[in-house]
Write a protein that holds these residues in place. Structure first.
Motif, short mmCIF file in Angstrom:
data_model
loop_
_atom_site.label_atom_id
_atom_site.label_comp_id
_atom_site.label_asym_id
_atom_site.label_seq_id
_atom_site.Cartn_x
_atom_site.Cartn_y
_atom_site.Cartn_z
N SER A 1 0.83 -1.21 0.00
CA SER A 1 0.00 0.00 0.00
C SER A 1 0.87 1.26 0.00
CB SER A 1 -1.03 -0.02 1.13
OG SER A 1 -0.45 0.44 2.32
N ARG A 2 2.04 1.20 0.62
CA ARG A 2 2.95 2.37 0.55
C ARG A 2 3.54 2.53 -0.85
NH1 ARG A 2 4.59 4.32 5.86
NH2 ARG A 2 3.71 2.92 7.42
N PHE A 3 3.90 1.43 -1.49
CA PHE A 3 4.38 1.51 -2.88
C PHE A 3 3.31 2.17 -3.76
CE2 PHE A 3 7.45 -2.42 -2.81
CZ PHE A 3 8.48 -1.62 -2.35
N ALA A 4 2.06 1.73 -3.56
CA ALA A 4 0.96 2.26 -4.40
C ALA A 4 0.76 3.74 -4.14
CB ALA A 4 -0.31 1.47 -4.12
N LYS A 5 0.78 4.14 -2.87
CA LYS A 5 0.61 5.56 -2.52
C LYS A 5 1.74 6.41 -3.06
CE LYS A 5 -1.79 5.55 1.75
NZ LYS A 5 -1.39 5.19 3.11
N GLY A 6 2.94 5.84 -3.05
CA GLY A 6 4.12 6.59 -3.50
C GLY A 6 4.20 6.73 -5.01
N TYR B 1 8.52 5.24 -13.40
CA TYR B 1 8.49 3.82 -13.00
C TYR B 1 8.61 2.90 -14.22
CZ TYR B 1 7.06 4.82 -8.18
OH TYR B 1 7.03 5.24 -6.88
N GLY B 2 9.11 1.69 -13.99
CA GLY B 2 9.09 0.64 -15.02
C GLY B 2 7.63 0.36 -15.41
N GLN B 3 7.44 -0.05 -16.65
CA GLN B 3 6.07 -0.21 -17.15
C GLN B 3 5.27 -1.25 -16.38
OE1 GLN B 3 6.02 -0.87 -21.37
NE2 GLN B 3 6.85 1.19 -21.80
N GLY B 4 5.90 -2.38 -16.09
CA GLY B 4 5.20 -3.44 -15.37
C GLY B 4 4.87 -3.01 -13.94
N ALA C 1 -2.66 -8.46 -7.97
CA ALA C 1 -2.04 -7.44 -8.82
C ALA C 1 -0.63 -7.85 -9.23
CB ALA C 1 -2.02 -6.09 -8.10
N SER C 2 0.09 -8.47 -8.31
CA SER C 2 1.50 -8.77 -8.58
C SER C 2 1.68 -9.78 -9.71
CB SER C 2 2.18 -9.29 -7.31
OG SER C 2 1.70 -10.57 -7.01
N ARG C 3 0.66 -10.57 -9.99
CA ARG C 3 0.75 -11.56 -11.08
C ARG C 3 0.03 -11.09 -12.33
NH1 ARG C 3 4.33 -15.98 -10.39
NH2 ARG C 3 4.71 -16.02 -8.17
N SER C 4 -0.45 -9.85 -12.33
CA SER C 4 -1.32 -9.41 -13.42
C SER C 4 -0.56 -9.01 -14.67
CB SER C 4 -2.19 -8.24 -12.94
OG SER C 4 -1.35 -7.13 -12.62
N VAL C 5 0.73 -8.73 -14.56
CA VAL C 5 1.46 -8.24 -15.73
C VAL C 5 2.31 -9.35 -16.35
CG1 VAL C 5 3.04 -6.49 -16.61
CG2 VAL C 5 1.47 -5.92 -14.75
N ALA D 1 4.55 0.00 -12.81
CA ALA D 1 3.52 1.04 -12.83
C ALA D 1 2.13 0.42 -12.90
CB ALA D 1 3.75 1.98 -14.01
N LYS D 2 1.97 -0.60 -13.75
CA LYS D 2 0.65 -1.24 -13.89
C LYS D 2 0.22 -1.90 -12.59
CE LYS D 2 0.68 -2.14 -18.82
NZ LYS D 2 1.28 -3.08 -19.77
N ILE D 3 1.16 -2.60 -11.95
CA ILE D 3 0.84 -3.29 -10.69
C ILE D 3 0.42 -2.27 -9.63
CG2 ILE D 3 1.85 -4.61 -8.77
CD1 ILE D 3 3.59 -6.05 -10.90
N LEU D 4 1.20 -1.19 -9.51
CA LEU D 4 0.92 -0.22 -8.45
C LEU D 4 -0.40 0.51 -8.69
CD1 LEU D 4 4.49 1.13 -7.61
CD2 LEU D 4 3.25 -0.84 -6.67
N LYS D 5 -0.73 0.76 -9.96
CA LYS D 5 -2.03 1.41 -10.24
C LYS D 5 -3.18 0.49 -9.86
CE LYS D 5 -0.27 3.71 -14.19
NZ LYS D 5 -0.42 3.96 -15.62
N ARG D 6 -3.02 -0.81 -10.07
CA ARG D 6 -4.06 -1.76 -9.67
C ARG D 6 -4.25 -1.77 -8.15
NH1 ARG D 6 -5.46 -6.52 -12.81
NH2 ARG D 6 -4.96 -6.15 -15.00
N ILE D 7 -3.14 -1.77 -7.43
CA ILE D 7 -3.24 -1.76 -5.96
C ILE D 7 -3.89 -0.46 -5.50
CG2 ILE D 7 -1.94 -1.87 -3.78
CD1 ILE D 7 0.22 -3.50 -5.31
#
Ligand code: F2R
Ligand code: MG
Ligand code: MG
Ligand code: MG
Length: 304
Positions: free
Chosen positions: A76-81, A88-91, A108-112, A93-99
Motif C-alpha cells: 500500500s505504501r508503494f501504491a501511494k508513492g 516507474y518501469g512499465q510493469g 495485482a503482482s501476477r497481473s502483468v 507502474a501497472k501493478i501499483l495502479k491496480r493496488i
C-alpha cells in the motif's frame, strides 16, 4: 559485534538517491531525456530522484513503522508513492495502479508478467534491507527475497535483489573486495548471474579491475533487467570503492543504458563503504529527510 556508524547508513541511502538523481538525466531515449530536462528539478532547484529512491524510501518507512517486513503495508505504501513523473518501469507502474484502485496486491503482482518481473526494480531498493537487517544476516537474506514479491517474483528479479543487498552488507561491514565476491558467489544460484560473477571474480583476482565502460557493458550489461544491471553496479562499486564518488558516477554515466538505477545501486554501496563526508553536497530533493531515515535505520540496529 562489529562497530557500525550511523554516518554510513545515511550515506548508503544518500548515495542511492544521489546516483539516481545524477543518473536520471541520462536514462532512456531522446523523449525521456527531454522530459527529464523539464521536470528533473524541484522549484527550489534541487535535483529530483526517480522511482528508485521513492520505492527505497517507501520500503524504509514501512520497515520502520512496522518493525519488520509487512508485505500488505509495503504494497500500500508503494501504491501511494507511485507517481508517473518518477519514471516507474512499465510493469511496476501497472501493478501499483491496480493496488491503488483497491486490488489485492497478491492478485495485482501476477497481473502483468505471469512469472513476475525480472526487471531491476527489486534490486534498486534492496540496499534498504541490508541497512535494516545490518546485524541479522539470515533475516536480511529472507526479507530481501520476500520484499521482491510484490513487484518482482521472477527468480532473476529476486536473485538480483539478493546480490545487491549482499554487496551493500559486505561494504557496510568493510569486507575486502575478494571476501565480498566470495560471499556473493556463495549465494548465487542462477547460472546467468553466476557466470557474470565469475567474470568479476577473475577480473578482480587478476588485480586488473580497471577497464573501459564499453568492455564492461559488453560483459555485464547496462539494461533494465536484474541480469543486465546488478553485476554492473556491483563491479562499479567495488572498482571505485576507494575513489571519489564523482569518478564512480562518471563511469556509470559512460556505461549508459539504465544509468539512474545502475548509479543508484552502485551509489548505495559506495556510500555504505565511505560514509557521508565524501559524498558530493549538491542540492538534492529531500536530502535531510533521507539522512534522517538513514539514522533511524541505524538506531534500530543499536538497542539502547
Ligand atoms: N522505467 C524506467 N525508465 C524509462 C525509460 C526506459 C526507456 N523508454 C526504455 O524502454 O529503454 N526506469 C525505471 O524502471 C526500471 C525498474 O523497472 P522495474 O520496476 O523492474 O519495472 P518492470 O516493468 O517490472 O521491468 C522492467 C522491464 O523489463 C522487462 N521485463 C521484466 N520482466 C519481464 C518478464 N517476465 N517478461 C518480459 N519482459 C519483462 C519489461 O520490458 C519491463 O517493462 C528502472 O530503470 C527504473 O529507473
Ligand atoms: Mg528510475
Ligand atoms: Mg538470524
Ligand atoms: Mg532506471
Amino acid at each position: 559485534a562489529m562497530k557500525l556508524s550511523s554516518d554510513y547508513f545515511s550515506a548508503c541511502l544518500l548515495g542511492l538517491a544521489s546516483g539516481d538523481a545524477l543518473g536520471a538525466p541520462y536514462e532512456g531515449g531522446f523523449l525521456e531525456q527531454a522530459l527529464w530536462r523539464a521536470i528533473g528539478r524541484t522549484r527550489a532547484g534541487e535535483r529530483r530522484w526517480t522511482d528508485d529512491t521513492r520505492m527505497s524510501l517507501d520500503l524504509a518507512e514501512s520497515l520502520l513503522a512496522r518493525g519488520e517486513l509487512d508485505l500488505a503495508d509495503l504494497a500500500s505504501r508503494f501504491a501511494k508513492g507511485y507517481a508517473w513523473s518518477r519514471g516507474y518501469g512499465q510493469g511496476t507502474a501497472k501493478i501499483l495502479k491496480r493496488i491503488k484502485r483497491g486490488q489485492d496486491w497478491q492478485l495485482a503482482s501476477r497481473s502483468v508478467f505471469s512469472q513476475g518481473s525480472y526487471g531491476n526494480g527489486a534490486a534498486m531498493r534492496a540496499p534498504v534491507i541490508a541497512l535494516f537487517y545490518a546485524r541479522d544476516f539470515s533475516a536480511m537474506l529472507h526479507a530481501t527475497s520476500e520484499s521482491a514479491r510484490i513487484t518482482h517474483s521472477h527468480p532473476l528479479g529476486i536473485e538480483g535483489a539478493v546480490l545487491v543487498a549482499l554487496a551493500c552488507y559486505a561494504l557496510l561491514h568493510q569486507l575486502s573486495t575478494a571476501d565480498a565476491l566470495t560471499l556473493l558467489t556463495s549465494h548465487c544460484a542462477d547460472p546467468r548471474l553466476a557466470g557474470k560473477l565469475d567474470f568479476l571474480q577473475c577480473f578482480s583476482n587478476s588485480g586488473k579491475l580497471a577497464d573501459t565502460p564499453r568492455f564492461i557493458v559488453g560483459k555485464l550489461g547496462n539494461g533494465m533487467t536484474a541480469e543486465t544491471s546488478c553485476l554492473t553496479a556491483i563491479y562499479i562499486a567495488l572498482r571505485f570503492r576507494h575513489s571519489p564518488f564523482e569518478e564512480m558516477m562518471a563511469f556509470a554515466i559512460d556505461c549508459g543504458g539504465d544509468v539512474d538505477t545502475i548509479a543508484a545501486m552502485a551509489g548505495a554501496m559506495w556510500g555504505a563503504a565511505n560514509g557521508e563526508k565524501r559524498l558530493p553536497p549538491f542540492l538534492l530533493e529531500k536530502r535531510s529527510y533521507i539522512r534522517h531515515i538513514g539514522q533511524l535505520l541505524f538506531d534500530i540496529n543499536e538497542p539502547a
